[in-house]
Design a protein around this motif. Structure first.
Motif, short mmCIF file in Angstrom:
data_model
loop_
_atom_site.label_atom_id
_atom_site.label_comp_id
_atom_site.label_asym_id
_atom_site.label_seq_id
_atom_site.Cartn_x
_atom_site.Cartn_y
_atom_site.Cartn_z
N SER A 101 45.53 88.35 42.73
CA SER A 101 46.74 88.36 43.55
C SER A 101 47.95 88.78 42.73
N GLN A 102 47.97 88.42 41.46
CA GLN A 102 49.04 88.85 40.57
C GLN A 102 48.99 90.35 40.37
N ILE A 103 47.79 90.89 40.18
CA ILE A 103 47.63 92.33 39.96
C ILE A 103 47.97 93.11 41.21
N ILE A 104 47.56 92.61 42.38
CA ILE A 104 47.90 93.29 43.63
C ILE A 104 49.41 93.38 43.78
N ALA A 105 50.11 92.29 43.45
CA ALA A 105 51.56 92.29 43.55
C ALA A 105 52.16 93.34 42.63
N ILE A 106 51.59 93.48 41.46
CA ILE A 106 52.08 94.49 40.51
C ILE A 106 51.80 95.88 41.05
N ALA A 107 50.58 96.08 41.53
CA ALA A 107 50.14 97.42 41.91
C ALA A 107 50.92 97.99 43.07
N VAL A 108 51.32 97.14 44.02
CA VAL A 108 51.96 97.67 45.22
C VAL A 108 53.47 97.81 45.07
N GLY A 109 54.01 97.37 43.97
CA GLY A 109 55.46 97.44 43.80
C GLY A 109 55.90 98.75 43.20
N TYR A 153 49.13 104.54 26.85
CA TYR A 153 48.71 105.03 28.17
C TYR A 153 47.47 105.91 28.13
N LYS A 154 47.27 106.65 27.05
CA LYS A 154 46.04 107.44 26.96
C LYS A 154 44.82 106.54 26.87
N ARG A 155 44.96 105.48 26.08
CA ARG A 155 43.87 104.51 25.97
C ARG A 155 43.66 103.80 27.30
N ALA A 156 44.75 103.48 27.98
CA ALA A 156 44.65 102.84 29.29
C ALA A 156 43.92 103.74 30.27
N ALA A 157 44.25 105.03 30.25
CA ALA A 157 43.60 105.98 31.15
C ALA A 157 42.09 105.99 30.92
N GLU A 158 41.67 105.92 29.66
CA GLU A 158 40.24 105.90 29.35
C GLU A 158 39.56 104.68 29.96
N ARG A 159 40.24 103.55 29.85
CA ARG A 159 39.69 102.32 30.42
C ARG A 159 39.58 102.42 31.94
N PHE A 160 40.64 102.92 32.58
CA PHE A 160 40.62 103.01 34.04
C PHE A 160 39.66 104.10 34.52
N GLU A 161 39.47 105.14 33.74
CA GLU A 161 38.47 106.15 34.09
C GLU A 161 37.08 105.52 34.12
N GLU A 162 36.81 104.68 33.12
CA GLU A 162 35.53 103.96 33.11
C GLU A 162 35.42 103.03 34.30
N LEU A 163 36.52 102.35 34.59
CA LEU A 163 36.52 101.40 35.70
C LEU A 163 36.17 102.06 37.02
N ILE A 164 36.87 103.14 37.34
CA ILE A 164 36.64 103.75 38.66
C ILE A 164 35.32 104.53 38.71
N LYS A 165 34.77 104.88 37.54
CA LYS A 165 33.46 105.50 37.53
C LYS A 165 32.43 104.53 38.08
N PHE A 166 32.54 103.27 37.67
CA PHE A 166 31.60 102.25 38.12
C PHE A 166 32.05 101.56 39.40
N HIS A 167 33.37 101.51 39.62
CA HIS A 167 33.91 100.78 40.76
C HIS A 167 34.97 101.63 41.46
N PRO A 168 34.55 102.68 42.13
CA PRO A 168 35.51 103.62 42.73
C PRO A 168 36.39 103.02 43.82
N SER A 169 36.00 101.90 44.40
CA SER A 169 36.81 101.30 45.46
C SER A 169 37.90 100.37 44.93
N ASN A 170 37.99 100.24 43.61
CA ASN A 170 39.02 99.38 43.03
C ASN A 170 40.37 100.08 43.13
N LEU A 171 41.14 99.72 44.14
CA LEU A 171 42.41 100.40 44.42
C LEU A 171 43.41 100.21 43.29
N GLN A 172 43.48 98.99 42.74
CA GLN A 172 44.42 98.76 41.65
C GLN A 172 44.09 99.63 40.44
N GLY A 173 42.79 99.76 40.15
CA GLY A 173 42.38 100.60 39.03
C GLY A 173 42.72 102.06 39.28
#
Length: 271
Positions: free
Chosen positions: A4-12, A207-227
């Motif tokens: 819920s904390q992350i959702i609040a961050i993501a939508v702002g 941010y480049k490192r973050a992008a790598e992490r999120f690329e991995e995340l959505i590869k396995f979990h494409p429906s993760n909107l926050q990712g």
């Protein structure tokens, strides 16, 4: 990190600004070194917070339940009343109070299920705490009870991830990062660990490192909107404008939430 904390961050629209207000942590950087930006705070136990508006009928209900709790003549009744009080406080968003009553129930009925419920309740409270002393107190409580479960069942990577996140705002943040890495070694597609590692990299400006992490995340979990959203932001902040534009358009195709769409449009206007 609590969803819920992350959702609040993501939508702002001020998502990145909020990220910088999170506790300072240690994260792995592109050079393979570690950056430490945290200070030790004195640990002080704080009582559950009952601040905030509670309507009269709810206050009366809580007073009645607390009276029954005090008068309970057996463990079963005590646990029933403690659970009822905890549930009300949770619904009111008073998560530290909800956790306190879960802990009281645990004192009367100590088993692995109760340990997990109490640990999760304290983790819920931890993710919404702002005061440094309270953050430290709630983090310790979370670790105390979730580690009891992990001692019996080390395979619970979901709980290990929560424990890890309580360390990143402590005097030993590297321990939390190490635990997240251990989770990913055991399960390279672990959704919570990948997400949290990405967020922590964003917070430190990597941010480049973050992008790598999120690329991995959505590869396995494409429906993760926050990712998906944070991947777009990571591309934007690392000046990968073409990727950022494409990724923001991807986010727009995944939701009709007006707050998310407004945030995305705000970034697209700057590209």
């Amino acid at each position: 990190m609590k969803k819920s904390q992350i959702i609040a961050i993501a939508v702002g629209i001020v998502a990145i600004g909020i990220l910088y207000s999170l506790p300072r942590v240690v994260v792995d950087n592109d050079e393979g070194q570690n950056q430490v930006a945290t200070s030790e705070e004195e640990v002080a136990e704080t009582a559950p917070s009952h601040m905030g508006a509670i309507d009269e009928s709810t206050a009366d209900e809580l007073a009645t339940l607390r009276g029954k709790l005090s008068a309970a003549d057996n463990k079963e009744n005590f646990v029933t009343f403690a659970d009822a009080i905890s549930e009300i406080y949770s619904e009111l968003g008073k998560y530290d109070s909800a956790a306190h009553y879960q802990e009281l129930a645990l004192d009367k009925s100590n088993n692995i299920e109760r340990q997990e419920r109490t640990g999760n309740a304290y983790y819920e409270a931890y993710t919404f705490a702002l005061n440094e002393q309270k953050i430290s107190f709630l983090a310790e409580k979370t670790r105390k009870y979730l580690n009891q479960v992990l001692d019996k069942d080390p395979s619970r990577l979901d709980l290990k991830t929560k424990v890890a996140m309580t360390y990143v705002s402590s005097s030993n943040p590297m321990h939390g990062i190490t635990m997240l890495r251990e989770v990913l070694e055991a399960d390279a597609s672990n959704e919570d660990a990948l997400f949290n590692m990405g967020v922590l990299s964003m917070q430190s400006g990597q941010y480049k490192r973050a992008a790598e992490r999120f690329e991995e995340l959505i590869k396995f979990h494409p429906s993760n909107l926050q990712g998906q959203f944070y991947l777009a932001v990571s591309y934007y902040e690392s000046k990968q404008n073409n990727k950022a534009k494409k990724q923001f358009e991807q986010v727009k195709s995944m939701t009709t939430d007006p707050q998310v769409l407004s945030s995305v449009d705000s970034y697209l206007e700057r590209l």
